[in-house]
Scaffold this motif. Structure first.
Motif, PDB file in Angstrom:
ATOM      1  N   SER A 219      38.866  44.174  37.242  1.00 12.22           N
ATOM      2  CA  SER A 219      38.605  45.714  36.796  1.00 12.22           C
ATOM      3  C   SER A 219      38.184  45.915  35.296  1.00 12.22           C
ATOM      4  O   SER A 219      38.715  45.382  34.320  1.00 12.22           O
ATOM      5  CB  SER A 219      39.885  46.406  36.998  1.00 12.22           C
ATOM      6  N   THR A 220      36.887  46.514  35.466  1.00 13.85           N
ATOM      7  CA  THR A 220      36.175  46.742  33.913  1.00 13.85           C
ATOM      8  C   THR A 220      36.518  48.027  33.483  1.00 13.85           C
ATOM      9  O   THR A 220      36.363  48.805  34.198  1.00 13.85           O
ATOM     10  CB  THR A 220      34.782  46.225  33.601  1.00 13.85           C
ATOM     11  N   LEU A 221      37.002  48.462  32.219  1.00 16.66           N
ATOM     12  CA  LEU A 221      37.167  49.749  31.676  1.00 16.66           C
ATOM     13  C   LEU A 221      36.187  50.052  30.752  1.00 16.66           C
ATOM     14  O   LEU A 221      35.922  49.414  29.856  1.00 16.66           O
ATOM     15  CB  LEU A 221      38.483  50.081  31.095  1.00 16.66           C
ATOM     16  N   ASP A 222      35.530  51.265  30.867  1.00 17.49           N
ATOM     17  CA  ASP A 222      34.282  51.689  30.097  1.00 17.49           C
ATOM     18  C   ASP A 222      34.354  53.166  29.976  1.00 17.49           C
ATOM     19  O   ASP A 222      35.324  53.712  30.558  1.00 17.49           O
ATOM     20  CB  ASP A 222      33.021  51.086  30.130  1.00 17.49           C
ATOM     21  N   ALA A 223      33.344  53.673  29.238  1.00 12.91           N
ATOM     22  CA  ALA A 223      33.430  55.214  29.237  1.00 12.91           C
ATOM     23  C   ALA A 223      33.300  55.733  30.401  1.00 12.91           C
ATOM     24  O   ALA A 223      33.442  56.995  30.731  1.00 12.91           O
ATOM     25  CB  ALA A 223      32.446  55.590  28.032  1.00 12.91           C
ATOM     26  N   GLN A 224      32.608  55.154  31.386  1.00 20.40           N
ATOM     27  CA  GLN A 224      32.286  55.577  32.574  1.00 20.40           C
ATOM     28  C   GLN A 224      33.323  55.642  33.643  1.00 20.40           C
ATOM     29  O   GLN A 224      33.330  56.079  34.948  1.00 20.40           O
ATOM     30  CB  GLN A 224      31.076  55.156  33.409  1.00 20.40           C
ATOM     31  N   GLY A 225      34.607  54.809  33.274  1.00 18.64           N
ATOM     32  CA  GLY A 225      35.672  54.865  34.127  1.00 18.64           C
ATOM     33  C   GLY A 225      36.000  53.248  34.419  1.00 18.64           C
ATOM     34  O   GLY A 225      35.518  52.486  33.709  1.00 18.64           O
ATOM     35  N   VAL A 226      36.586  53.055  35.505  1.00 16.23           N
ATOM     36  CA  VAL A 226      37.122  51.853  35.963  1.00 16.23           C
ATOM     37  C   VAL A 226      36.170  51.280  37.249  1.00 16.23           C
ATOM     38  O   VAL A 226      35.924  51.884  38.228  1.00 16.23           O
ATOM     39  CB  VAL A 226      38.436  51.852  36.610  1.00 16.23           C
ATOM     40  N   HIS A 227      35.533  49.889  37.143  1.00 16.28           N
ATOM     41  CA  HIS A 227      34.570  49.266  37.867  1.00 16.28           C
ATOM     42  C   HIS A 227      35.553  47.971  38.499  1.00 16.28           C
ATOM     43  O   HIS A 227      35.714  47.240  37.717  1.00 16.28           O
ATOM     44  CB  HIS A 227      33.211  49.135  37.394  1.00 16.28           C
ATOM     45  N   THR A 228      35.401  47.585  39.511  1.00 15.80           N
ATOM     46  CA  THR A 228      36.414  46.990  40.290  1.00 15.80           C
ATOM     47  C   THR A 228      35.641  45.891  41.201  1.00 15.80           C
ATOM     48  O   THR A 228      34.653  46.210  41.927  1.00 15.80           O
ATOM     49  CB  THR A 228      37.434  47.202  41.196  1.00 15.80           C
ATOM     50  N   THR A 229      35.682  44.732  41.112  1.00 13.94           N
ATOM     51  CA  THR A 229      34.945  43.913  41.911  1.00 13.94           C
ATOM     52  C   THR A 229      36.006  42.635  42.398  1.00 13.94           C
ATOM     53  O   THR A 229      37.005  42.518  41.686  1.00 13.94           O
ATOM     54  CB  THR A 229      33.661  43.124  41.142  1.00 13.94           C
ATOM     55  N   THR A 230      35.593  41.996  43.651  1.00 14.78           N
ATOM     56  CA  THR A 230      36.416  40.943  44.052  1.00 14.78           C
ATOM     57  C   THR A 230      35.550  39.631  44.347  1.00 14.78           C
ATOM     58  O   THR A 230      34.301  39.928  44.469  1.00 14.78           O
ATOM     59  CB  THR A 230      36.972  41.384  45.394  1.00 14.78           C
ATOM     60  N   ALA A 231      36.286  38.715  44.309  1.00 18.36           N
ATOM     61  CA  ALA A 231      35.603  37.260  44.718  1.00 18.36           C
ATOM     62  C   ALA A 231      36.495  36.208  45.100  1.00 18.36           C
ATOM     63  O   ALA A 231      37.848  36.356  45.035  1.00 18.36           O
ATOM     64  CB  ALA A 231      34.879  36.816  43.384  1.00 18.36           C
ATOM     65  N   ALA A 232      35.979  35.597  46.025  1.00 18.77           N
ATOM     66  CA  ALA A 232      36.920  34.414  46.809  1.00 18.77           C
ATOM     67  C   ALA A 232      37.550  33.387  45.576  1.00 18.77           C
ATOM     68  O   ALA A 232      38.630  33.026  45.725  1.00 18.77           O
ATOM     69  CB  ALA A 232      36.180  33.825  47.729  1.00 18.77           C
ATOM     70  N   SER A 233      36.703  33.223  44.705  1.00 17.07           N
ATOM     71  CA  SER A 233      36.900  32.421  43.697  1.00 17.07           C
ATOM     72  C   SER A 233      35.878  32.397  42.496  1.00 17.07           C
ATOM     73  O   SER A 233      34.600  32.695  42.774  1.00 17.07           O
ATOM     74  CB  SER A 233      36.898  30.871  44.078  1.00 17.07           C
ATOM     75  N   GLU A 234      36.365  31.962  41.260  1.00 20.43           N
ATOM     76  CA  GLU A 234      35.360  32.079  40.239  1.00 20.43           C
ATOM     77  C   GLU A 234      35.978  31.237  39.235  1.00 20.43           C
ATOM     78  O   GLU A 234      37.125  30.852  39.140  1.00 20.43           O
ATOM     79  CB  GLU A 234      35.227  33.368  39.903  1.00 20.43           C
ATOM     80  N   ARG A 235      35.011  30.865  38.538  1.00 24.01           N
ATOM     81  CA  ARG A 235      35.337  29.967  37.084  1.00 24.01           C
ATOM     82  C   ARG A 235      35.913  30.669  36.212  1.00 24.01           C
ATOM     83  O   ARG A 235      35.688  31.720  35.745  1.00 24.01           O
ATOM     84  CB  ARG A 235      34.152  29.115  36.492  1.00 24.01           C
ATOM     85  N   TRP A 236      36.887  29.907  35.517  1.00 21.65           N
ATOM     86  CA  TRP A 236      37.740  30.839  34.248  1.00 21.65           C
ATOM     87  C   TRP A 236      37.670  30.027  33.208  1.00 21.65           C
ATOM     88  O   TRP A 236      38.094  28.857  33.048  1.00 21.65           O
ATOM     89  CB  TRP A 236      39.343  30.742  34.987  1.00 21.65           C
ATOM     90  N   ASP A 237      37.021  30.782  32.106  1.00 18.12           N
ATOM     91  CA  ASP A 237      37.017  29.993  30.960  1.00 18.12           C
ATOM     92  C   ASP A 237      38.212  30.345  29.954  1.00 18.12           C
ATOM     93  O   ASP A 237      38.141  31.266  29.350  1.00 18.12           O
ATOM     94  CB  ASP A 237      35.602  30.706  30.324  1.00 18.12           C
ATOM     95  N   SER A 238      38.930  29.428  30.037  1.00 17.95           N
ATOM     96  CA  SER A 238      40.380  29.585  29.528  1.00 17.95           C
ATOM     97  C   SER A 238      40.525  28.106  28.615  1.00 17.95           C
ATOM     98  O   SER A 238      40.462  27.022  29.165  1.00 17.95           O
ATOM     99  CB  SER A 238      41.446  29.721  30.355  1.00 17.95           C
TER     100      SER A 238
END
Length: 366
Positions: A219-238
């Motif tokens: 979920s990304t928060l910006d001036a336009q509101g909250v935008h949510t996306t889903t994915a089965a898996s993804e790389r995590w840069d940690s």
């Protein structure tokens, strides 16, 4: 029923065993605590680790040491007490009154059984709690950006992100143990401390090169509101160090049985082999039986070879039995892991072998 009635001689044997057992238990636990304290002194000064932290670490892990040392203390204490009675001729007097060897051994095992109830409660309550506190301290020692709490799991700071994982388990991957984080939450903050992004994943696992998130919702928060996306898996840069996490993870044999069972069910529901958790679960479940059988099998030495021996001989025999039992159990569990023997059977088989040996001895010798 008359044969099971508690008599004054039972109290004599029981109190003698109790006094020796308690002394040996405290000595073994104290020695182990001192050794660990000396190890902790080498960590003072790292990431703010102090002498007070070292003392607290030893104190909170004392319940586990008491739990682990009880079996050896019961074995050596039983040999010392009955060996002492044999040396003074009191065992001979008891035998002359018609008291069988099995009855005398049962009196000794009876007091161990009573203590075992408290030891099991200790192993399921104070010991796991203490190990969780020790785990949190060691995690802070190895990485100043990480922390662990009993209720909310792992917390870590990674640049402008705050990471929380509710749980973690060990998995066997490509022949080595790997840490899998469960119920992962990643909070990404702006320069002024405002939340700009929130990621949730069912699991996070390091594949040897990078972190991979599974079943991700972002979920990304910006001036336009909250935008949510889903994915089965993804790389995590940690930059989370999986080696540090693995070293800081509470070992399965130190977890309470309810947590071991929960991890087993989680892995089974995902089609995975519960492995170390199943071995640890049945090891904990059969711990009381193993200790009682071991003590019972040690009793014949008090009627025979130890009669003419001194304190040193009794301690030596007790240590040999404890070491032999330890390696027998480890060998059977390893054998079961390699050849696919169920963990319950692998943990139970050594106790069954010793129980049969004790039954044959007391049947032949009364």
């Amino acid at each position: 029923m008359a044969a099971l009635r508690i008599k004054r001689v039972d109290w004599l044997v029981g109190i003698t065993v109790l006094s020796s057992l308690m002394v040996v238990w405290l000595v073994l636990t104290g020695f182990d605590a001192v050794v660990q304290f000396l190890r902790q002194l080498g960590n003072i000064g790292k990431n703010g680790y102090t002498l007070t932290n070292a003392v607290v670490y030893v104190l909170v892990t004392t319940p586990r040491r008491l739990y682990e040392m009880f079996g050896n203390a019961a074995l050596i204490g039983g040999l010392l007490s009955l060996g002492g009675l044999a040396a003074t001729g009191e065992l001979t007097a008891l035998r002359a009154t018609g008291m069988s060897k099995l009855r005398i051994a049962t009196s000794a095992v009876g007091i161990v059984t009573l203590l075992m109830v408290g030891v099991v409660i200790l192993g399921e309550t104070a010991a796991p709690w203490g190990d969780q506190q020790a785990q949190a301290m060691q995690l802070r020692l190895r990485s100043g950006n990480m922390g662990m709490t009993a209720n909310s799991g792992l917390w870590a700071r990674d640049g402008d992100r705050i990471i929380n994982a509710k749980g973690s388990i060990l998995r066997r991957v490509a022949g080595h143990d790997a840490v899998q984080l469960i119920d992962v939450r990643v909070f990404t903050l702006t320069a002024d401390g405002q939340l700009s992004r929130f990621d949730w994943a069912k699991t996070a696992e390091h594949d040897g090169k990078q972190w991979i998130l599974d079943q991700v919702r972002s979920s990304t928060l910006d001036a336009q509101g909250v935008h949510t996306t889903t994915a089965a898996s993804e790389r995590w840069d940690s930059r989370l160090d999986p080696h540090v996490l693995q070293l800081s993870l509470v070992q399965p044999q130190y977890l309470p049985m309810r947590d071991l069972r929960s991890n087993m069910r989680y892995m089974e529901s995902n089609g995975e082999n519960p492995g170390v958790y199943a071995i640890a679960f049945w090891g904990r479940a059969l711990y009381p039986l193993n200790v009682l059988v071991l003590v019972l099998c040690a009793m014949p030495f008090a009627f025979g070879a130890l009669r003419s021996g001194g304190l040193g001989k009794r301690i030596f025999i007790g240590m040999l039995l404890a070491i032999g039992w330890y390696f027998l159990q480890k060998a059977m569990v390893s054998f079961g892991t390699v050849y696919g023997i169920p963990p319950l059977l692998a943990n139970l088989l050594p106790a069954v072998v010793l129980a049969i040996a004790a039954w044959l001895y007391f049947r032949r010798n009364g």
